[in-house]
Motif scaffolding. Structure first.
Motif, PDB file in Angstrom:
ATOM      1  N   UNK B  15       0.850  -1.198   0.000  1.00 41.43           N
ATOM      2  CA  UNK B  15       0.000   0.000   0.000  1.00 41.43           C
ATOM      3  C   UNK B  15       0.890   1.253   0.000  1.00 41.43           C
ATOM      4  N   UNK B  16       2.005   1.172   0.774  1.00 36.41           N
ATOM      5  CA  UNK B  16       2.944   2.315   0.782  1.00 36.41           C
ATOM      6  C   UNK B  16       3.589   2.504  -0.600  1.00 36.41           C
ATOM      7  N   UNK B  17       3.979   1.376  -1.221  1.00 39.34           N
ATOM      8  CA  UNK B  17       4.589   1.451  -2.567  1.00 39.34           C
ATOM      9  C   UNK B  17       3.615   2.089  -3.545  1.00 39.34           C
ATOM     10  N   UNK B  18       2.344   1.671  -3.457  1.00 33.03           N
ATOM     11  CA  UNK B  18       1.363   2.166  -4.421  1.00 33.03           C
ATOM     12  C   UNK B  18       1.048   3.648  -4.219  1.00 33.03           C
ATOM     13  N   UNK B  19       1.313   4.132  -3.019  1.00 34.38           N
ATOM     14  CA  UNK B  19       1.071   5.559  -2.795  1.00 34.38           C
ATOM     15  C   UNK B  19       2.182   6.424  -3.454  1.00 34.38           C
TER      16      UNK B  19
END
Lengths: 130, 574
Positions: B15-19
């Motif tokens: 989720x952090x990567x996708x942000x």
């Protein structure tokens, strides 16, 4: 003006007569022209003419031209220029006739002091003068 | 495209990567994924991450740590992540996940970015370039701008997962590297430029330049075109290059393009025969361009230059309308033939015996001074450096440039001063006539130096030395002799002048072959059998009293005769 003598190959063709002679006498001399005062004591060669002279020559040898037999004496004119002559001087004289003067005129910047006899004889031969 | 991740920890990391806009999984992010995989029983992902990031932890240890906690659900999650096409991976990060899922062997070698630190944008470019099965060519252009040298070049194979490794020696901080890929069919990509950072130390290696591959050609428009004789890089990308015309001193700066080549259509002011120095800077080193890397010569013989000649001697060689009555011709003989000697000087039809005698005196005692003061510019011109002394005694250089045109007699020989072999235009030694012409130009014309002058002034102009003049009289003959002897011992040039400004003075010279109102070079003094002699040279180069077998103007007089004929001596001290 202590310029070198004219090259003999330029002077000789102008000469009508050539003799080896001794100056017997100075019969006449002109007045010394204005003498410049050098600005510095080591200055030389500043233009000035030494006065004309009328000289008596005695011929020691005729080199070329129909003037002068051995021992003959005659007067010549030395124009004002870079030298003066005195009695006793002996050497080769190149002369021309000039309607402005009664006497034959000596040519060459230093007259009889222009060239050594070796140079004079070689040039006479080269130019076929006799 | 994001996919559903079952494991809570992995889901949070992704989720952090996708942000992030770049959706990047680098060497740090992958360790968070490994921590999410490695957590088990009492070991939380936080404690596992702590062990994974311990200093000195190897890739193998990190792999083992994660593998110990890997569940089948997590394996599926990792496969799903690997399957995403919108993620940016570093090769090392991707290899770790591929190894955990069994897709690849764990690579324990350093991956790009481990030893050579690259900005993110460049890493991405390099990752994009490294297509499976292709070969990467890497060249250190700071070590050598061209790739033909094996020492600065490396080729590595990209494996099926886009990974590669290898070691290029002699890479230093700030070096410029170029990378391109080559497919099996021989097709190559464009070069990518990289700059080495984090190698340790400072950037002290300047760019190198292939000056020998540069040429300059006359373009007929008063300038010369720069041509690249090779086809590779000339220097580093964006290197700054300075070309300096050695003749004029004018400099021209250029910045090379991304391919390390000159921009098209470069031309600089110059002409055939000019030489240009080449200096390069990488922007950090040699920014003053003091270090010169090479030189380029403009092909072709220099065009002879034609400069305005000083007017001739007014009294004899100028027409009434002010134009010269004598013509000038180009002389092309050697500036110096067999060194500098006293008999190189021959006075011509100009009243400047003072200059000739002084130049011959300097040639006699200090030939190197003559050599140093006259420079052949190689284009038919010469520059002569005179010394000028002001009222405080301060010396300054006065440079005068003249060409080889000399006024001539009807027979083509030099009218004024001449050198050895004076009958030949292409063989006459040129230093004296050039010196004399430059002195005429310095003073304004031949007329200004053709009506007499001071030997002391001439010696000062040549040597910068102070001069003393001593009058010669009977009472001080020995003192003058001693001063000439001292000059001889010290290598000081000396001249002597005759009387003769008027008729009484001049008569003494009749029939003597010593001439009135004239300057001579003093060659030295000798004492023999109790008699003192002074050796002299007539600057005409001929005509002397007596006959010593050579009519070279050199003779000697016993001191008593010297005193009779000479009015004074000038000595340049030191």
């Amino acid at each position: 003006m202590a310029l070198p003598p004219e090259p003999i190959d330029e002077l000789l063709p102008q000469a009508e007569f050539g003799v080896i002679a001794e100056v017997l006498d100075i019969k006449e001399r002109g007045k010394q022209d204005y003498i410049p005062t050098p600005e510095k004591p080591d200055m030389v060669d500043i233009p000035r003419d030494l006065p004309y002279q009328v000289l008596t020559l005695q011929v020691k040898e005729r080199l070329f031209g129909a003037l002068g037999t051995l021992g003959e004496r005659f007067d010549v004119y030395k124009p004002a220029g870079d030298y003066v002559l005195r009695a006793g001087v002996e050497g080769p004289f190149f002369l021309v006739k000039d309607p402005e003067h009664k006497q034959p005129v000596i040519i060459g910047r230093y007259g009889p002091d222009n060239y050594t006899m070796t140079v004079v004889r070689a040039a006479i031969k080269k130019h076929g003068r006799s | 495209m994001p996919v559903r991740i079952q494991d809570k920890q992995l889901s949070q990391v992704m989720a952090q990567v996708d942000r992030q806009p770049t959706k990047k999984i680098d060497d740090n992010t992958v360790l968070e994924l490994l921590a999410g995989v490695g957590d088990r029983n009492a070991d939380t992902s936080a404690t596992v991450l702590q062990r994974l990031t311990q200093p000195g932890a190897t890739r193998q240890q990190q792999f083992e740590e994660a593998k110990a906690g890997l569940s089948s659900k997590e394996r599926d999650d990792l496969n799903a992540i690997l399957g995403r096409t919108d993620l940016q991976w570093t090769p090392g990060a991707r290899n770790l996940i591929e190894a955990l899922t069994g897709r690849a062997q764990l690579s324990t070698e350093n991956q790009t970015g481990d030893s050579l630190q690259l900005p993110e944008a460049l890493k991405n470019k390099l990752t994009a370039l490294a297509k499976p099965g292709e070969t990467l060519e890497i060249v250190n252009v700071s070590d050598n701008p061209q790739s033909g040298d094996a020492a600065n070049k490396m080729e590595v194979k990209v494996d099926q997962w886009g990974r590669f490794s290898g070691q290029l020696d002699n890479v230093k901080e700030g070096d410029h590297l170029r990378v391109r890929s080559r497919g099996a069919n021989g097709n190559v990509s464009n070069w990518i430029n990289l700059q080495a950072q984090g190698m340790g130390g400072e950037d002290t290696r300047n760019a190198k330049i292939k000056a020998e591959e540069l040429g300059l050609e006359v373009n007929g428009r008063g300038s010369v075109d720069l041509v690249h004789l090779g086809n590779g890089m000339v220097s580093e990308p964006n290197a700054q290059v300075r070309l300096t015309n050695q003749r004029t001193g004018e400099s021209f700066d250029f910045t090379l393009n991304e391919s390390g080549q000159f921009p098209r259509g470069v031309s600089v002011k110059g002409e055939a025969g000019d030489a240009f120095s080449v200096a390069v800077s990488d922007g950090t080193n040699n920014t003053s361009f003091r270090e010169v890397a090479g030189s380029i010569k403009v092909e072709g013989a220099p065009q002879p230059k034609n400069l305005e000649d000083p007017m001739p001697w007014k009294e004899r060689h100028v027409n009434a309308d002010g134009t010269p009555s004598v013509k000038s011709e180009r002389f092309t003989g050697p500036l110096f033939a067999e060194g500098v000697k006293v008999d190189d000087v021959k006075q011509g039809q100009l009243g400047n015996c003072f200059l000739c005698a002084a130049a011959a005196a300097a040639a006699h005692t200090d030939p190197d001074a003559i050599k140093n003061m006259i420079k052949d510019n190689g284009d038919g011109t010469y520059t002569v450096t005179f010394k000028e002394r002001d009222y405080r005694g301060t010396l300054t250089d006065k440079k005068i440039t003249v060409d080889g045109d000399l006024y001539v007699r009807a027979n083509g020989a030099a009218l004024y001063g001449a050198g050895m072999n004076s009958s030949s235009k292409d063989q006459m030694e040129m230093w004296y006539p050039i010196f004399e012409k430059a002195y005429a130009a310095y003073k304004g014309s031949y007329d200004k130096i053709g009506s007499g002058g001071s030997t002391g002034d001439a010696l000062t102009a040549i040597l910068g030395a102070r001069t003393t003049y001593s009058g010669v009289e009977d009472y001080n003959a020995d003192r003058v002799y001693d001063s000439l002897k001292k000059a001889q011992e010290n290598g000081w040039p000396a001249t002597a002048a005759t009387y003769g400004k008027d008729s009484p003075e001049a008569e003494r010279y009749a029939g003597q072959k010593v001439y009135p109102w004239h300057a001579y070079t003093v060659m030295g003094v000798q004492e023999e059998d109790g008699k003192k002699y002074v050796q002299l040279r007539n600057p005409w180069g001929s005509t002397e009293p007596g006959y010593d077998g050579k009519d070279d103007g050199i003779f000697r007089l016993e001191l008593k005769d010297f005193v009779h004929y000479y009015s004074g001596v000038t000595i340049a001290q030191g």
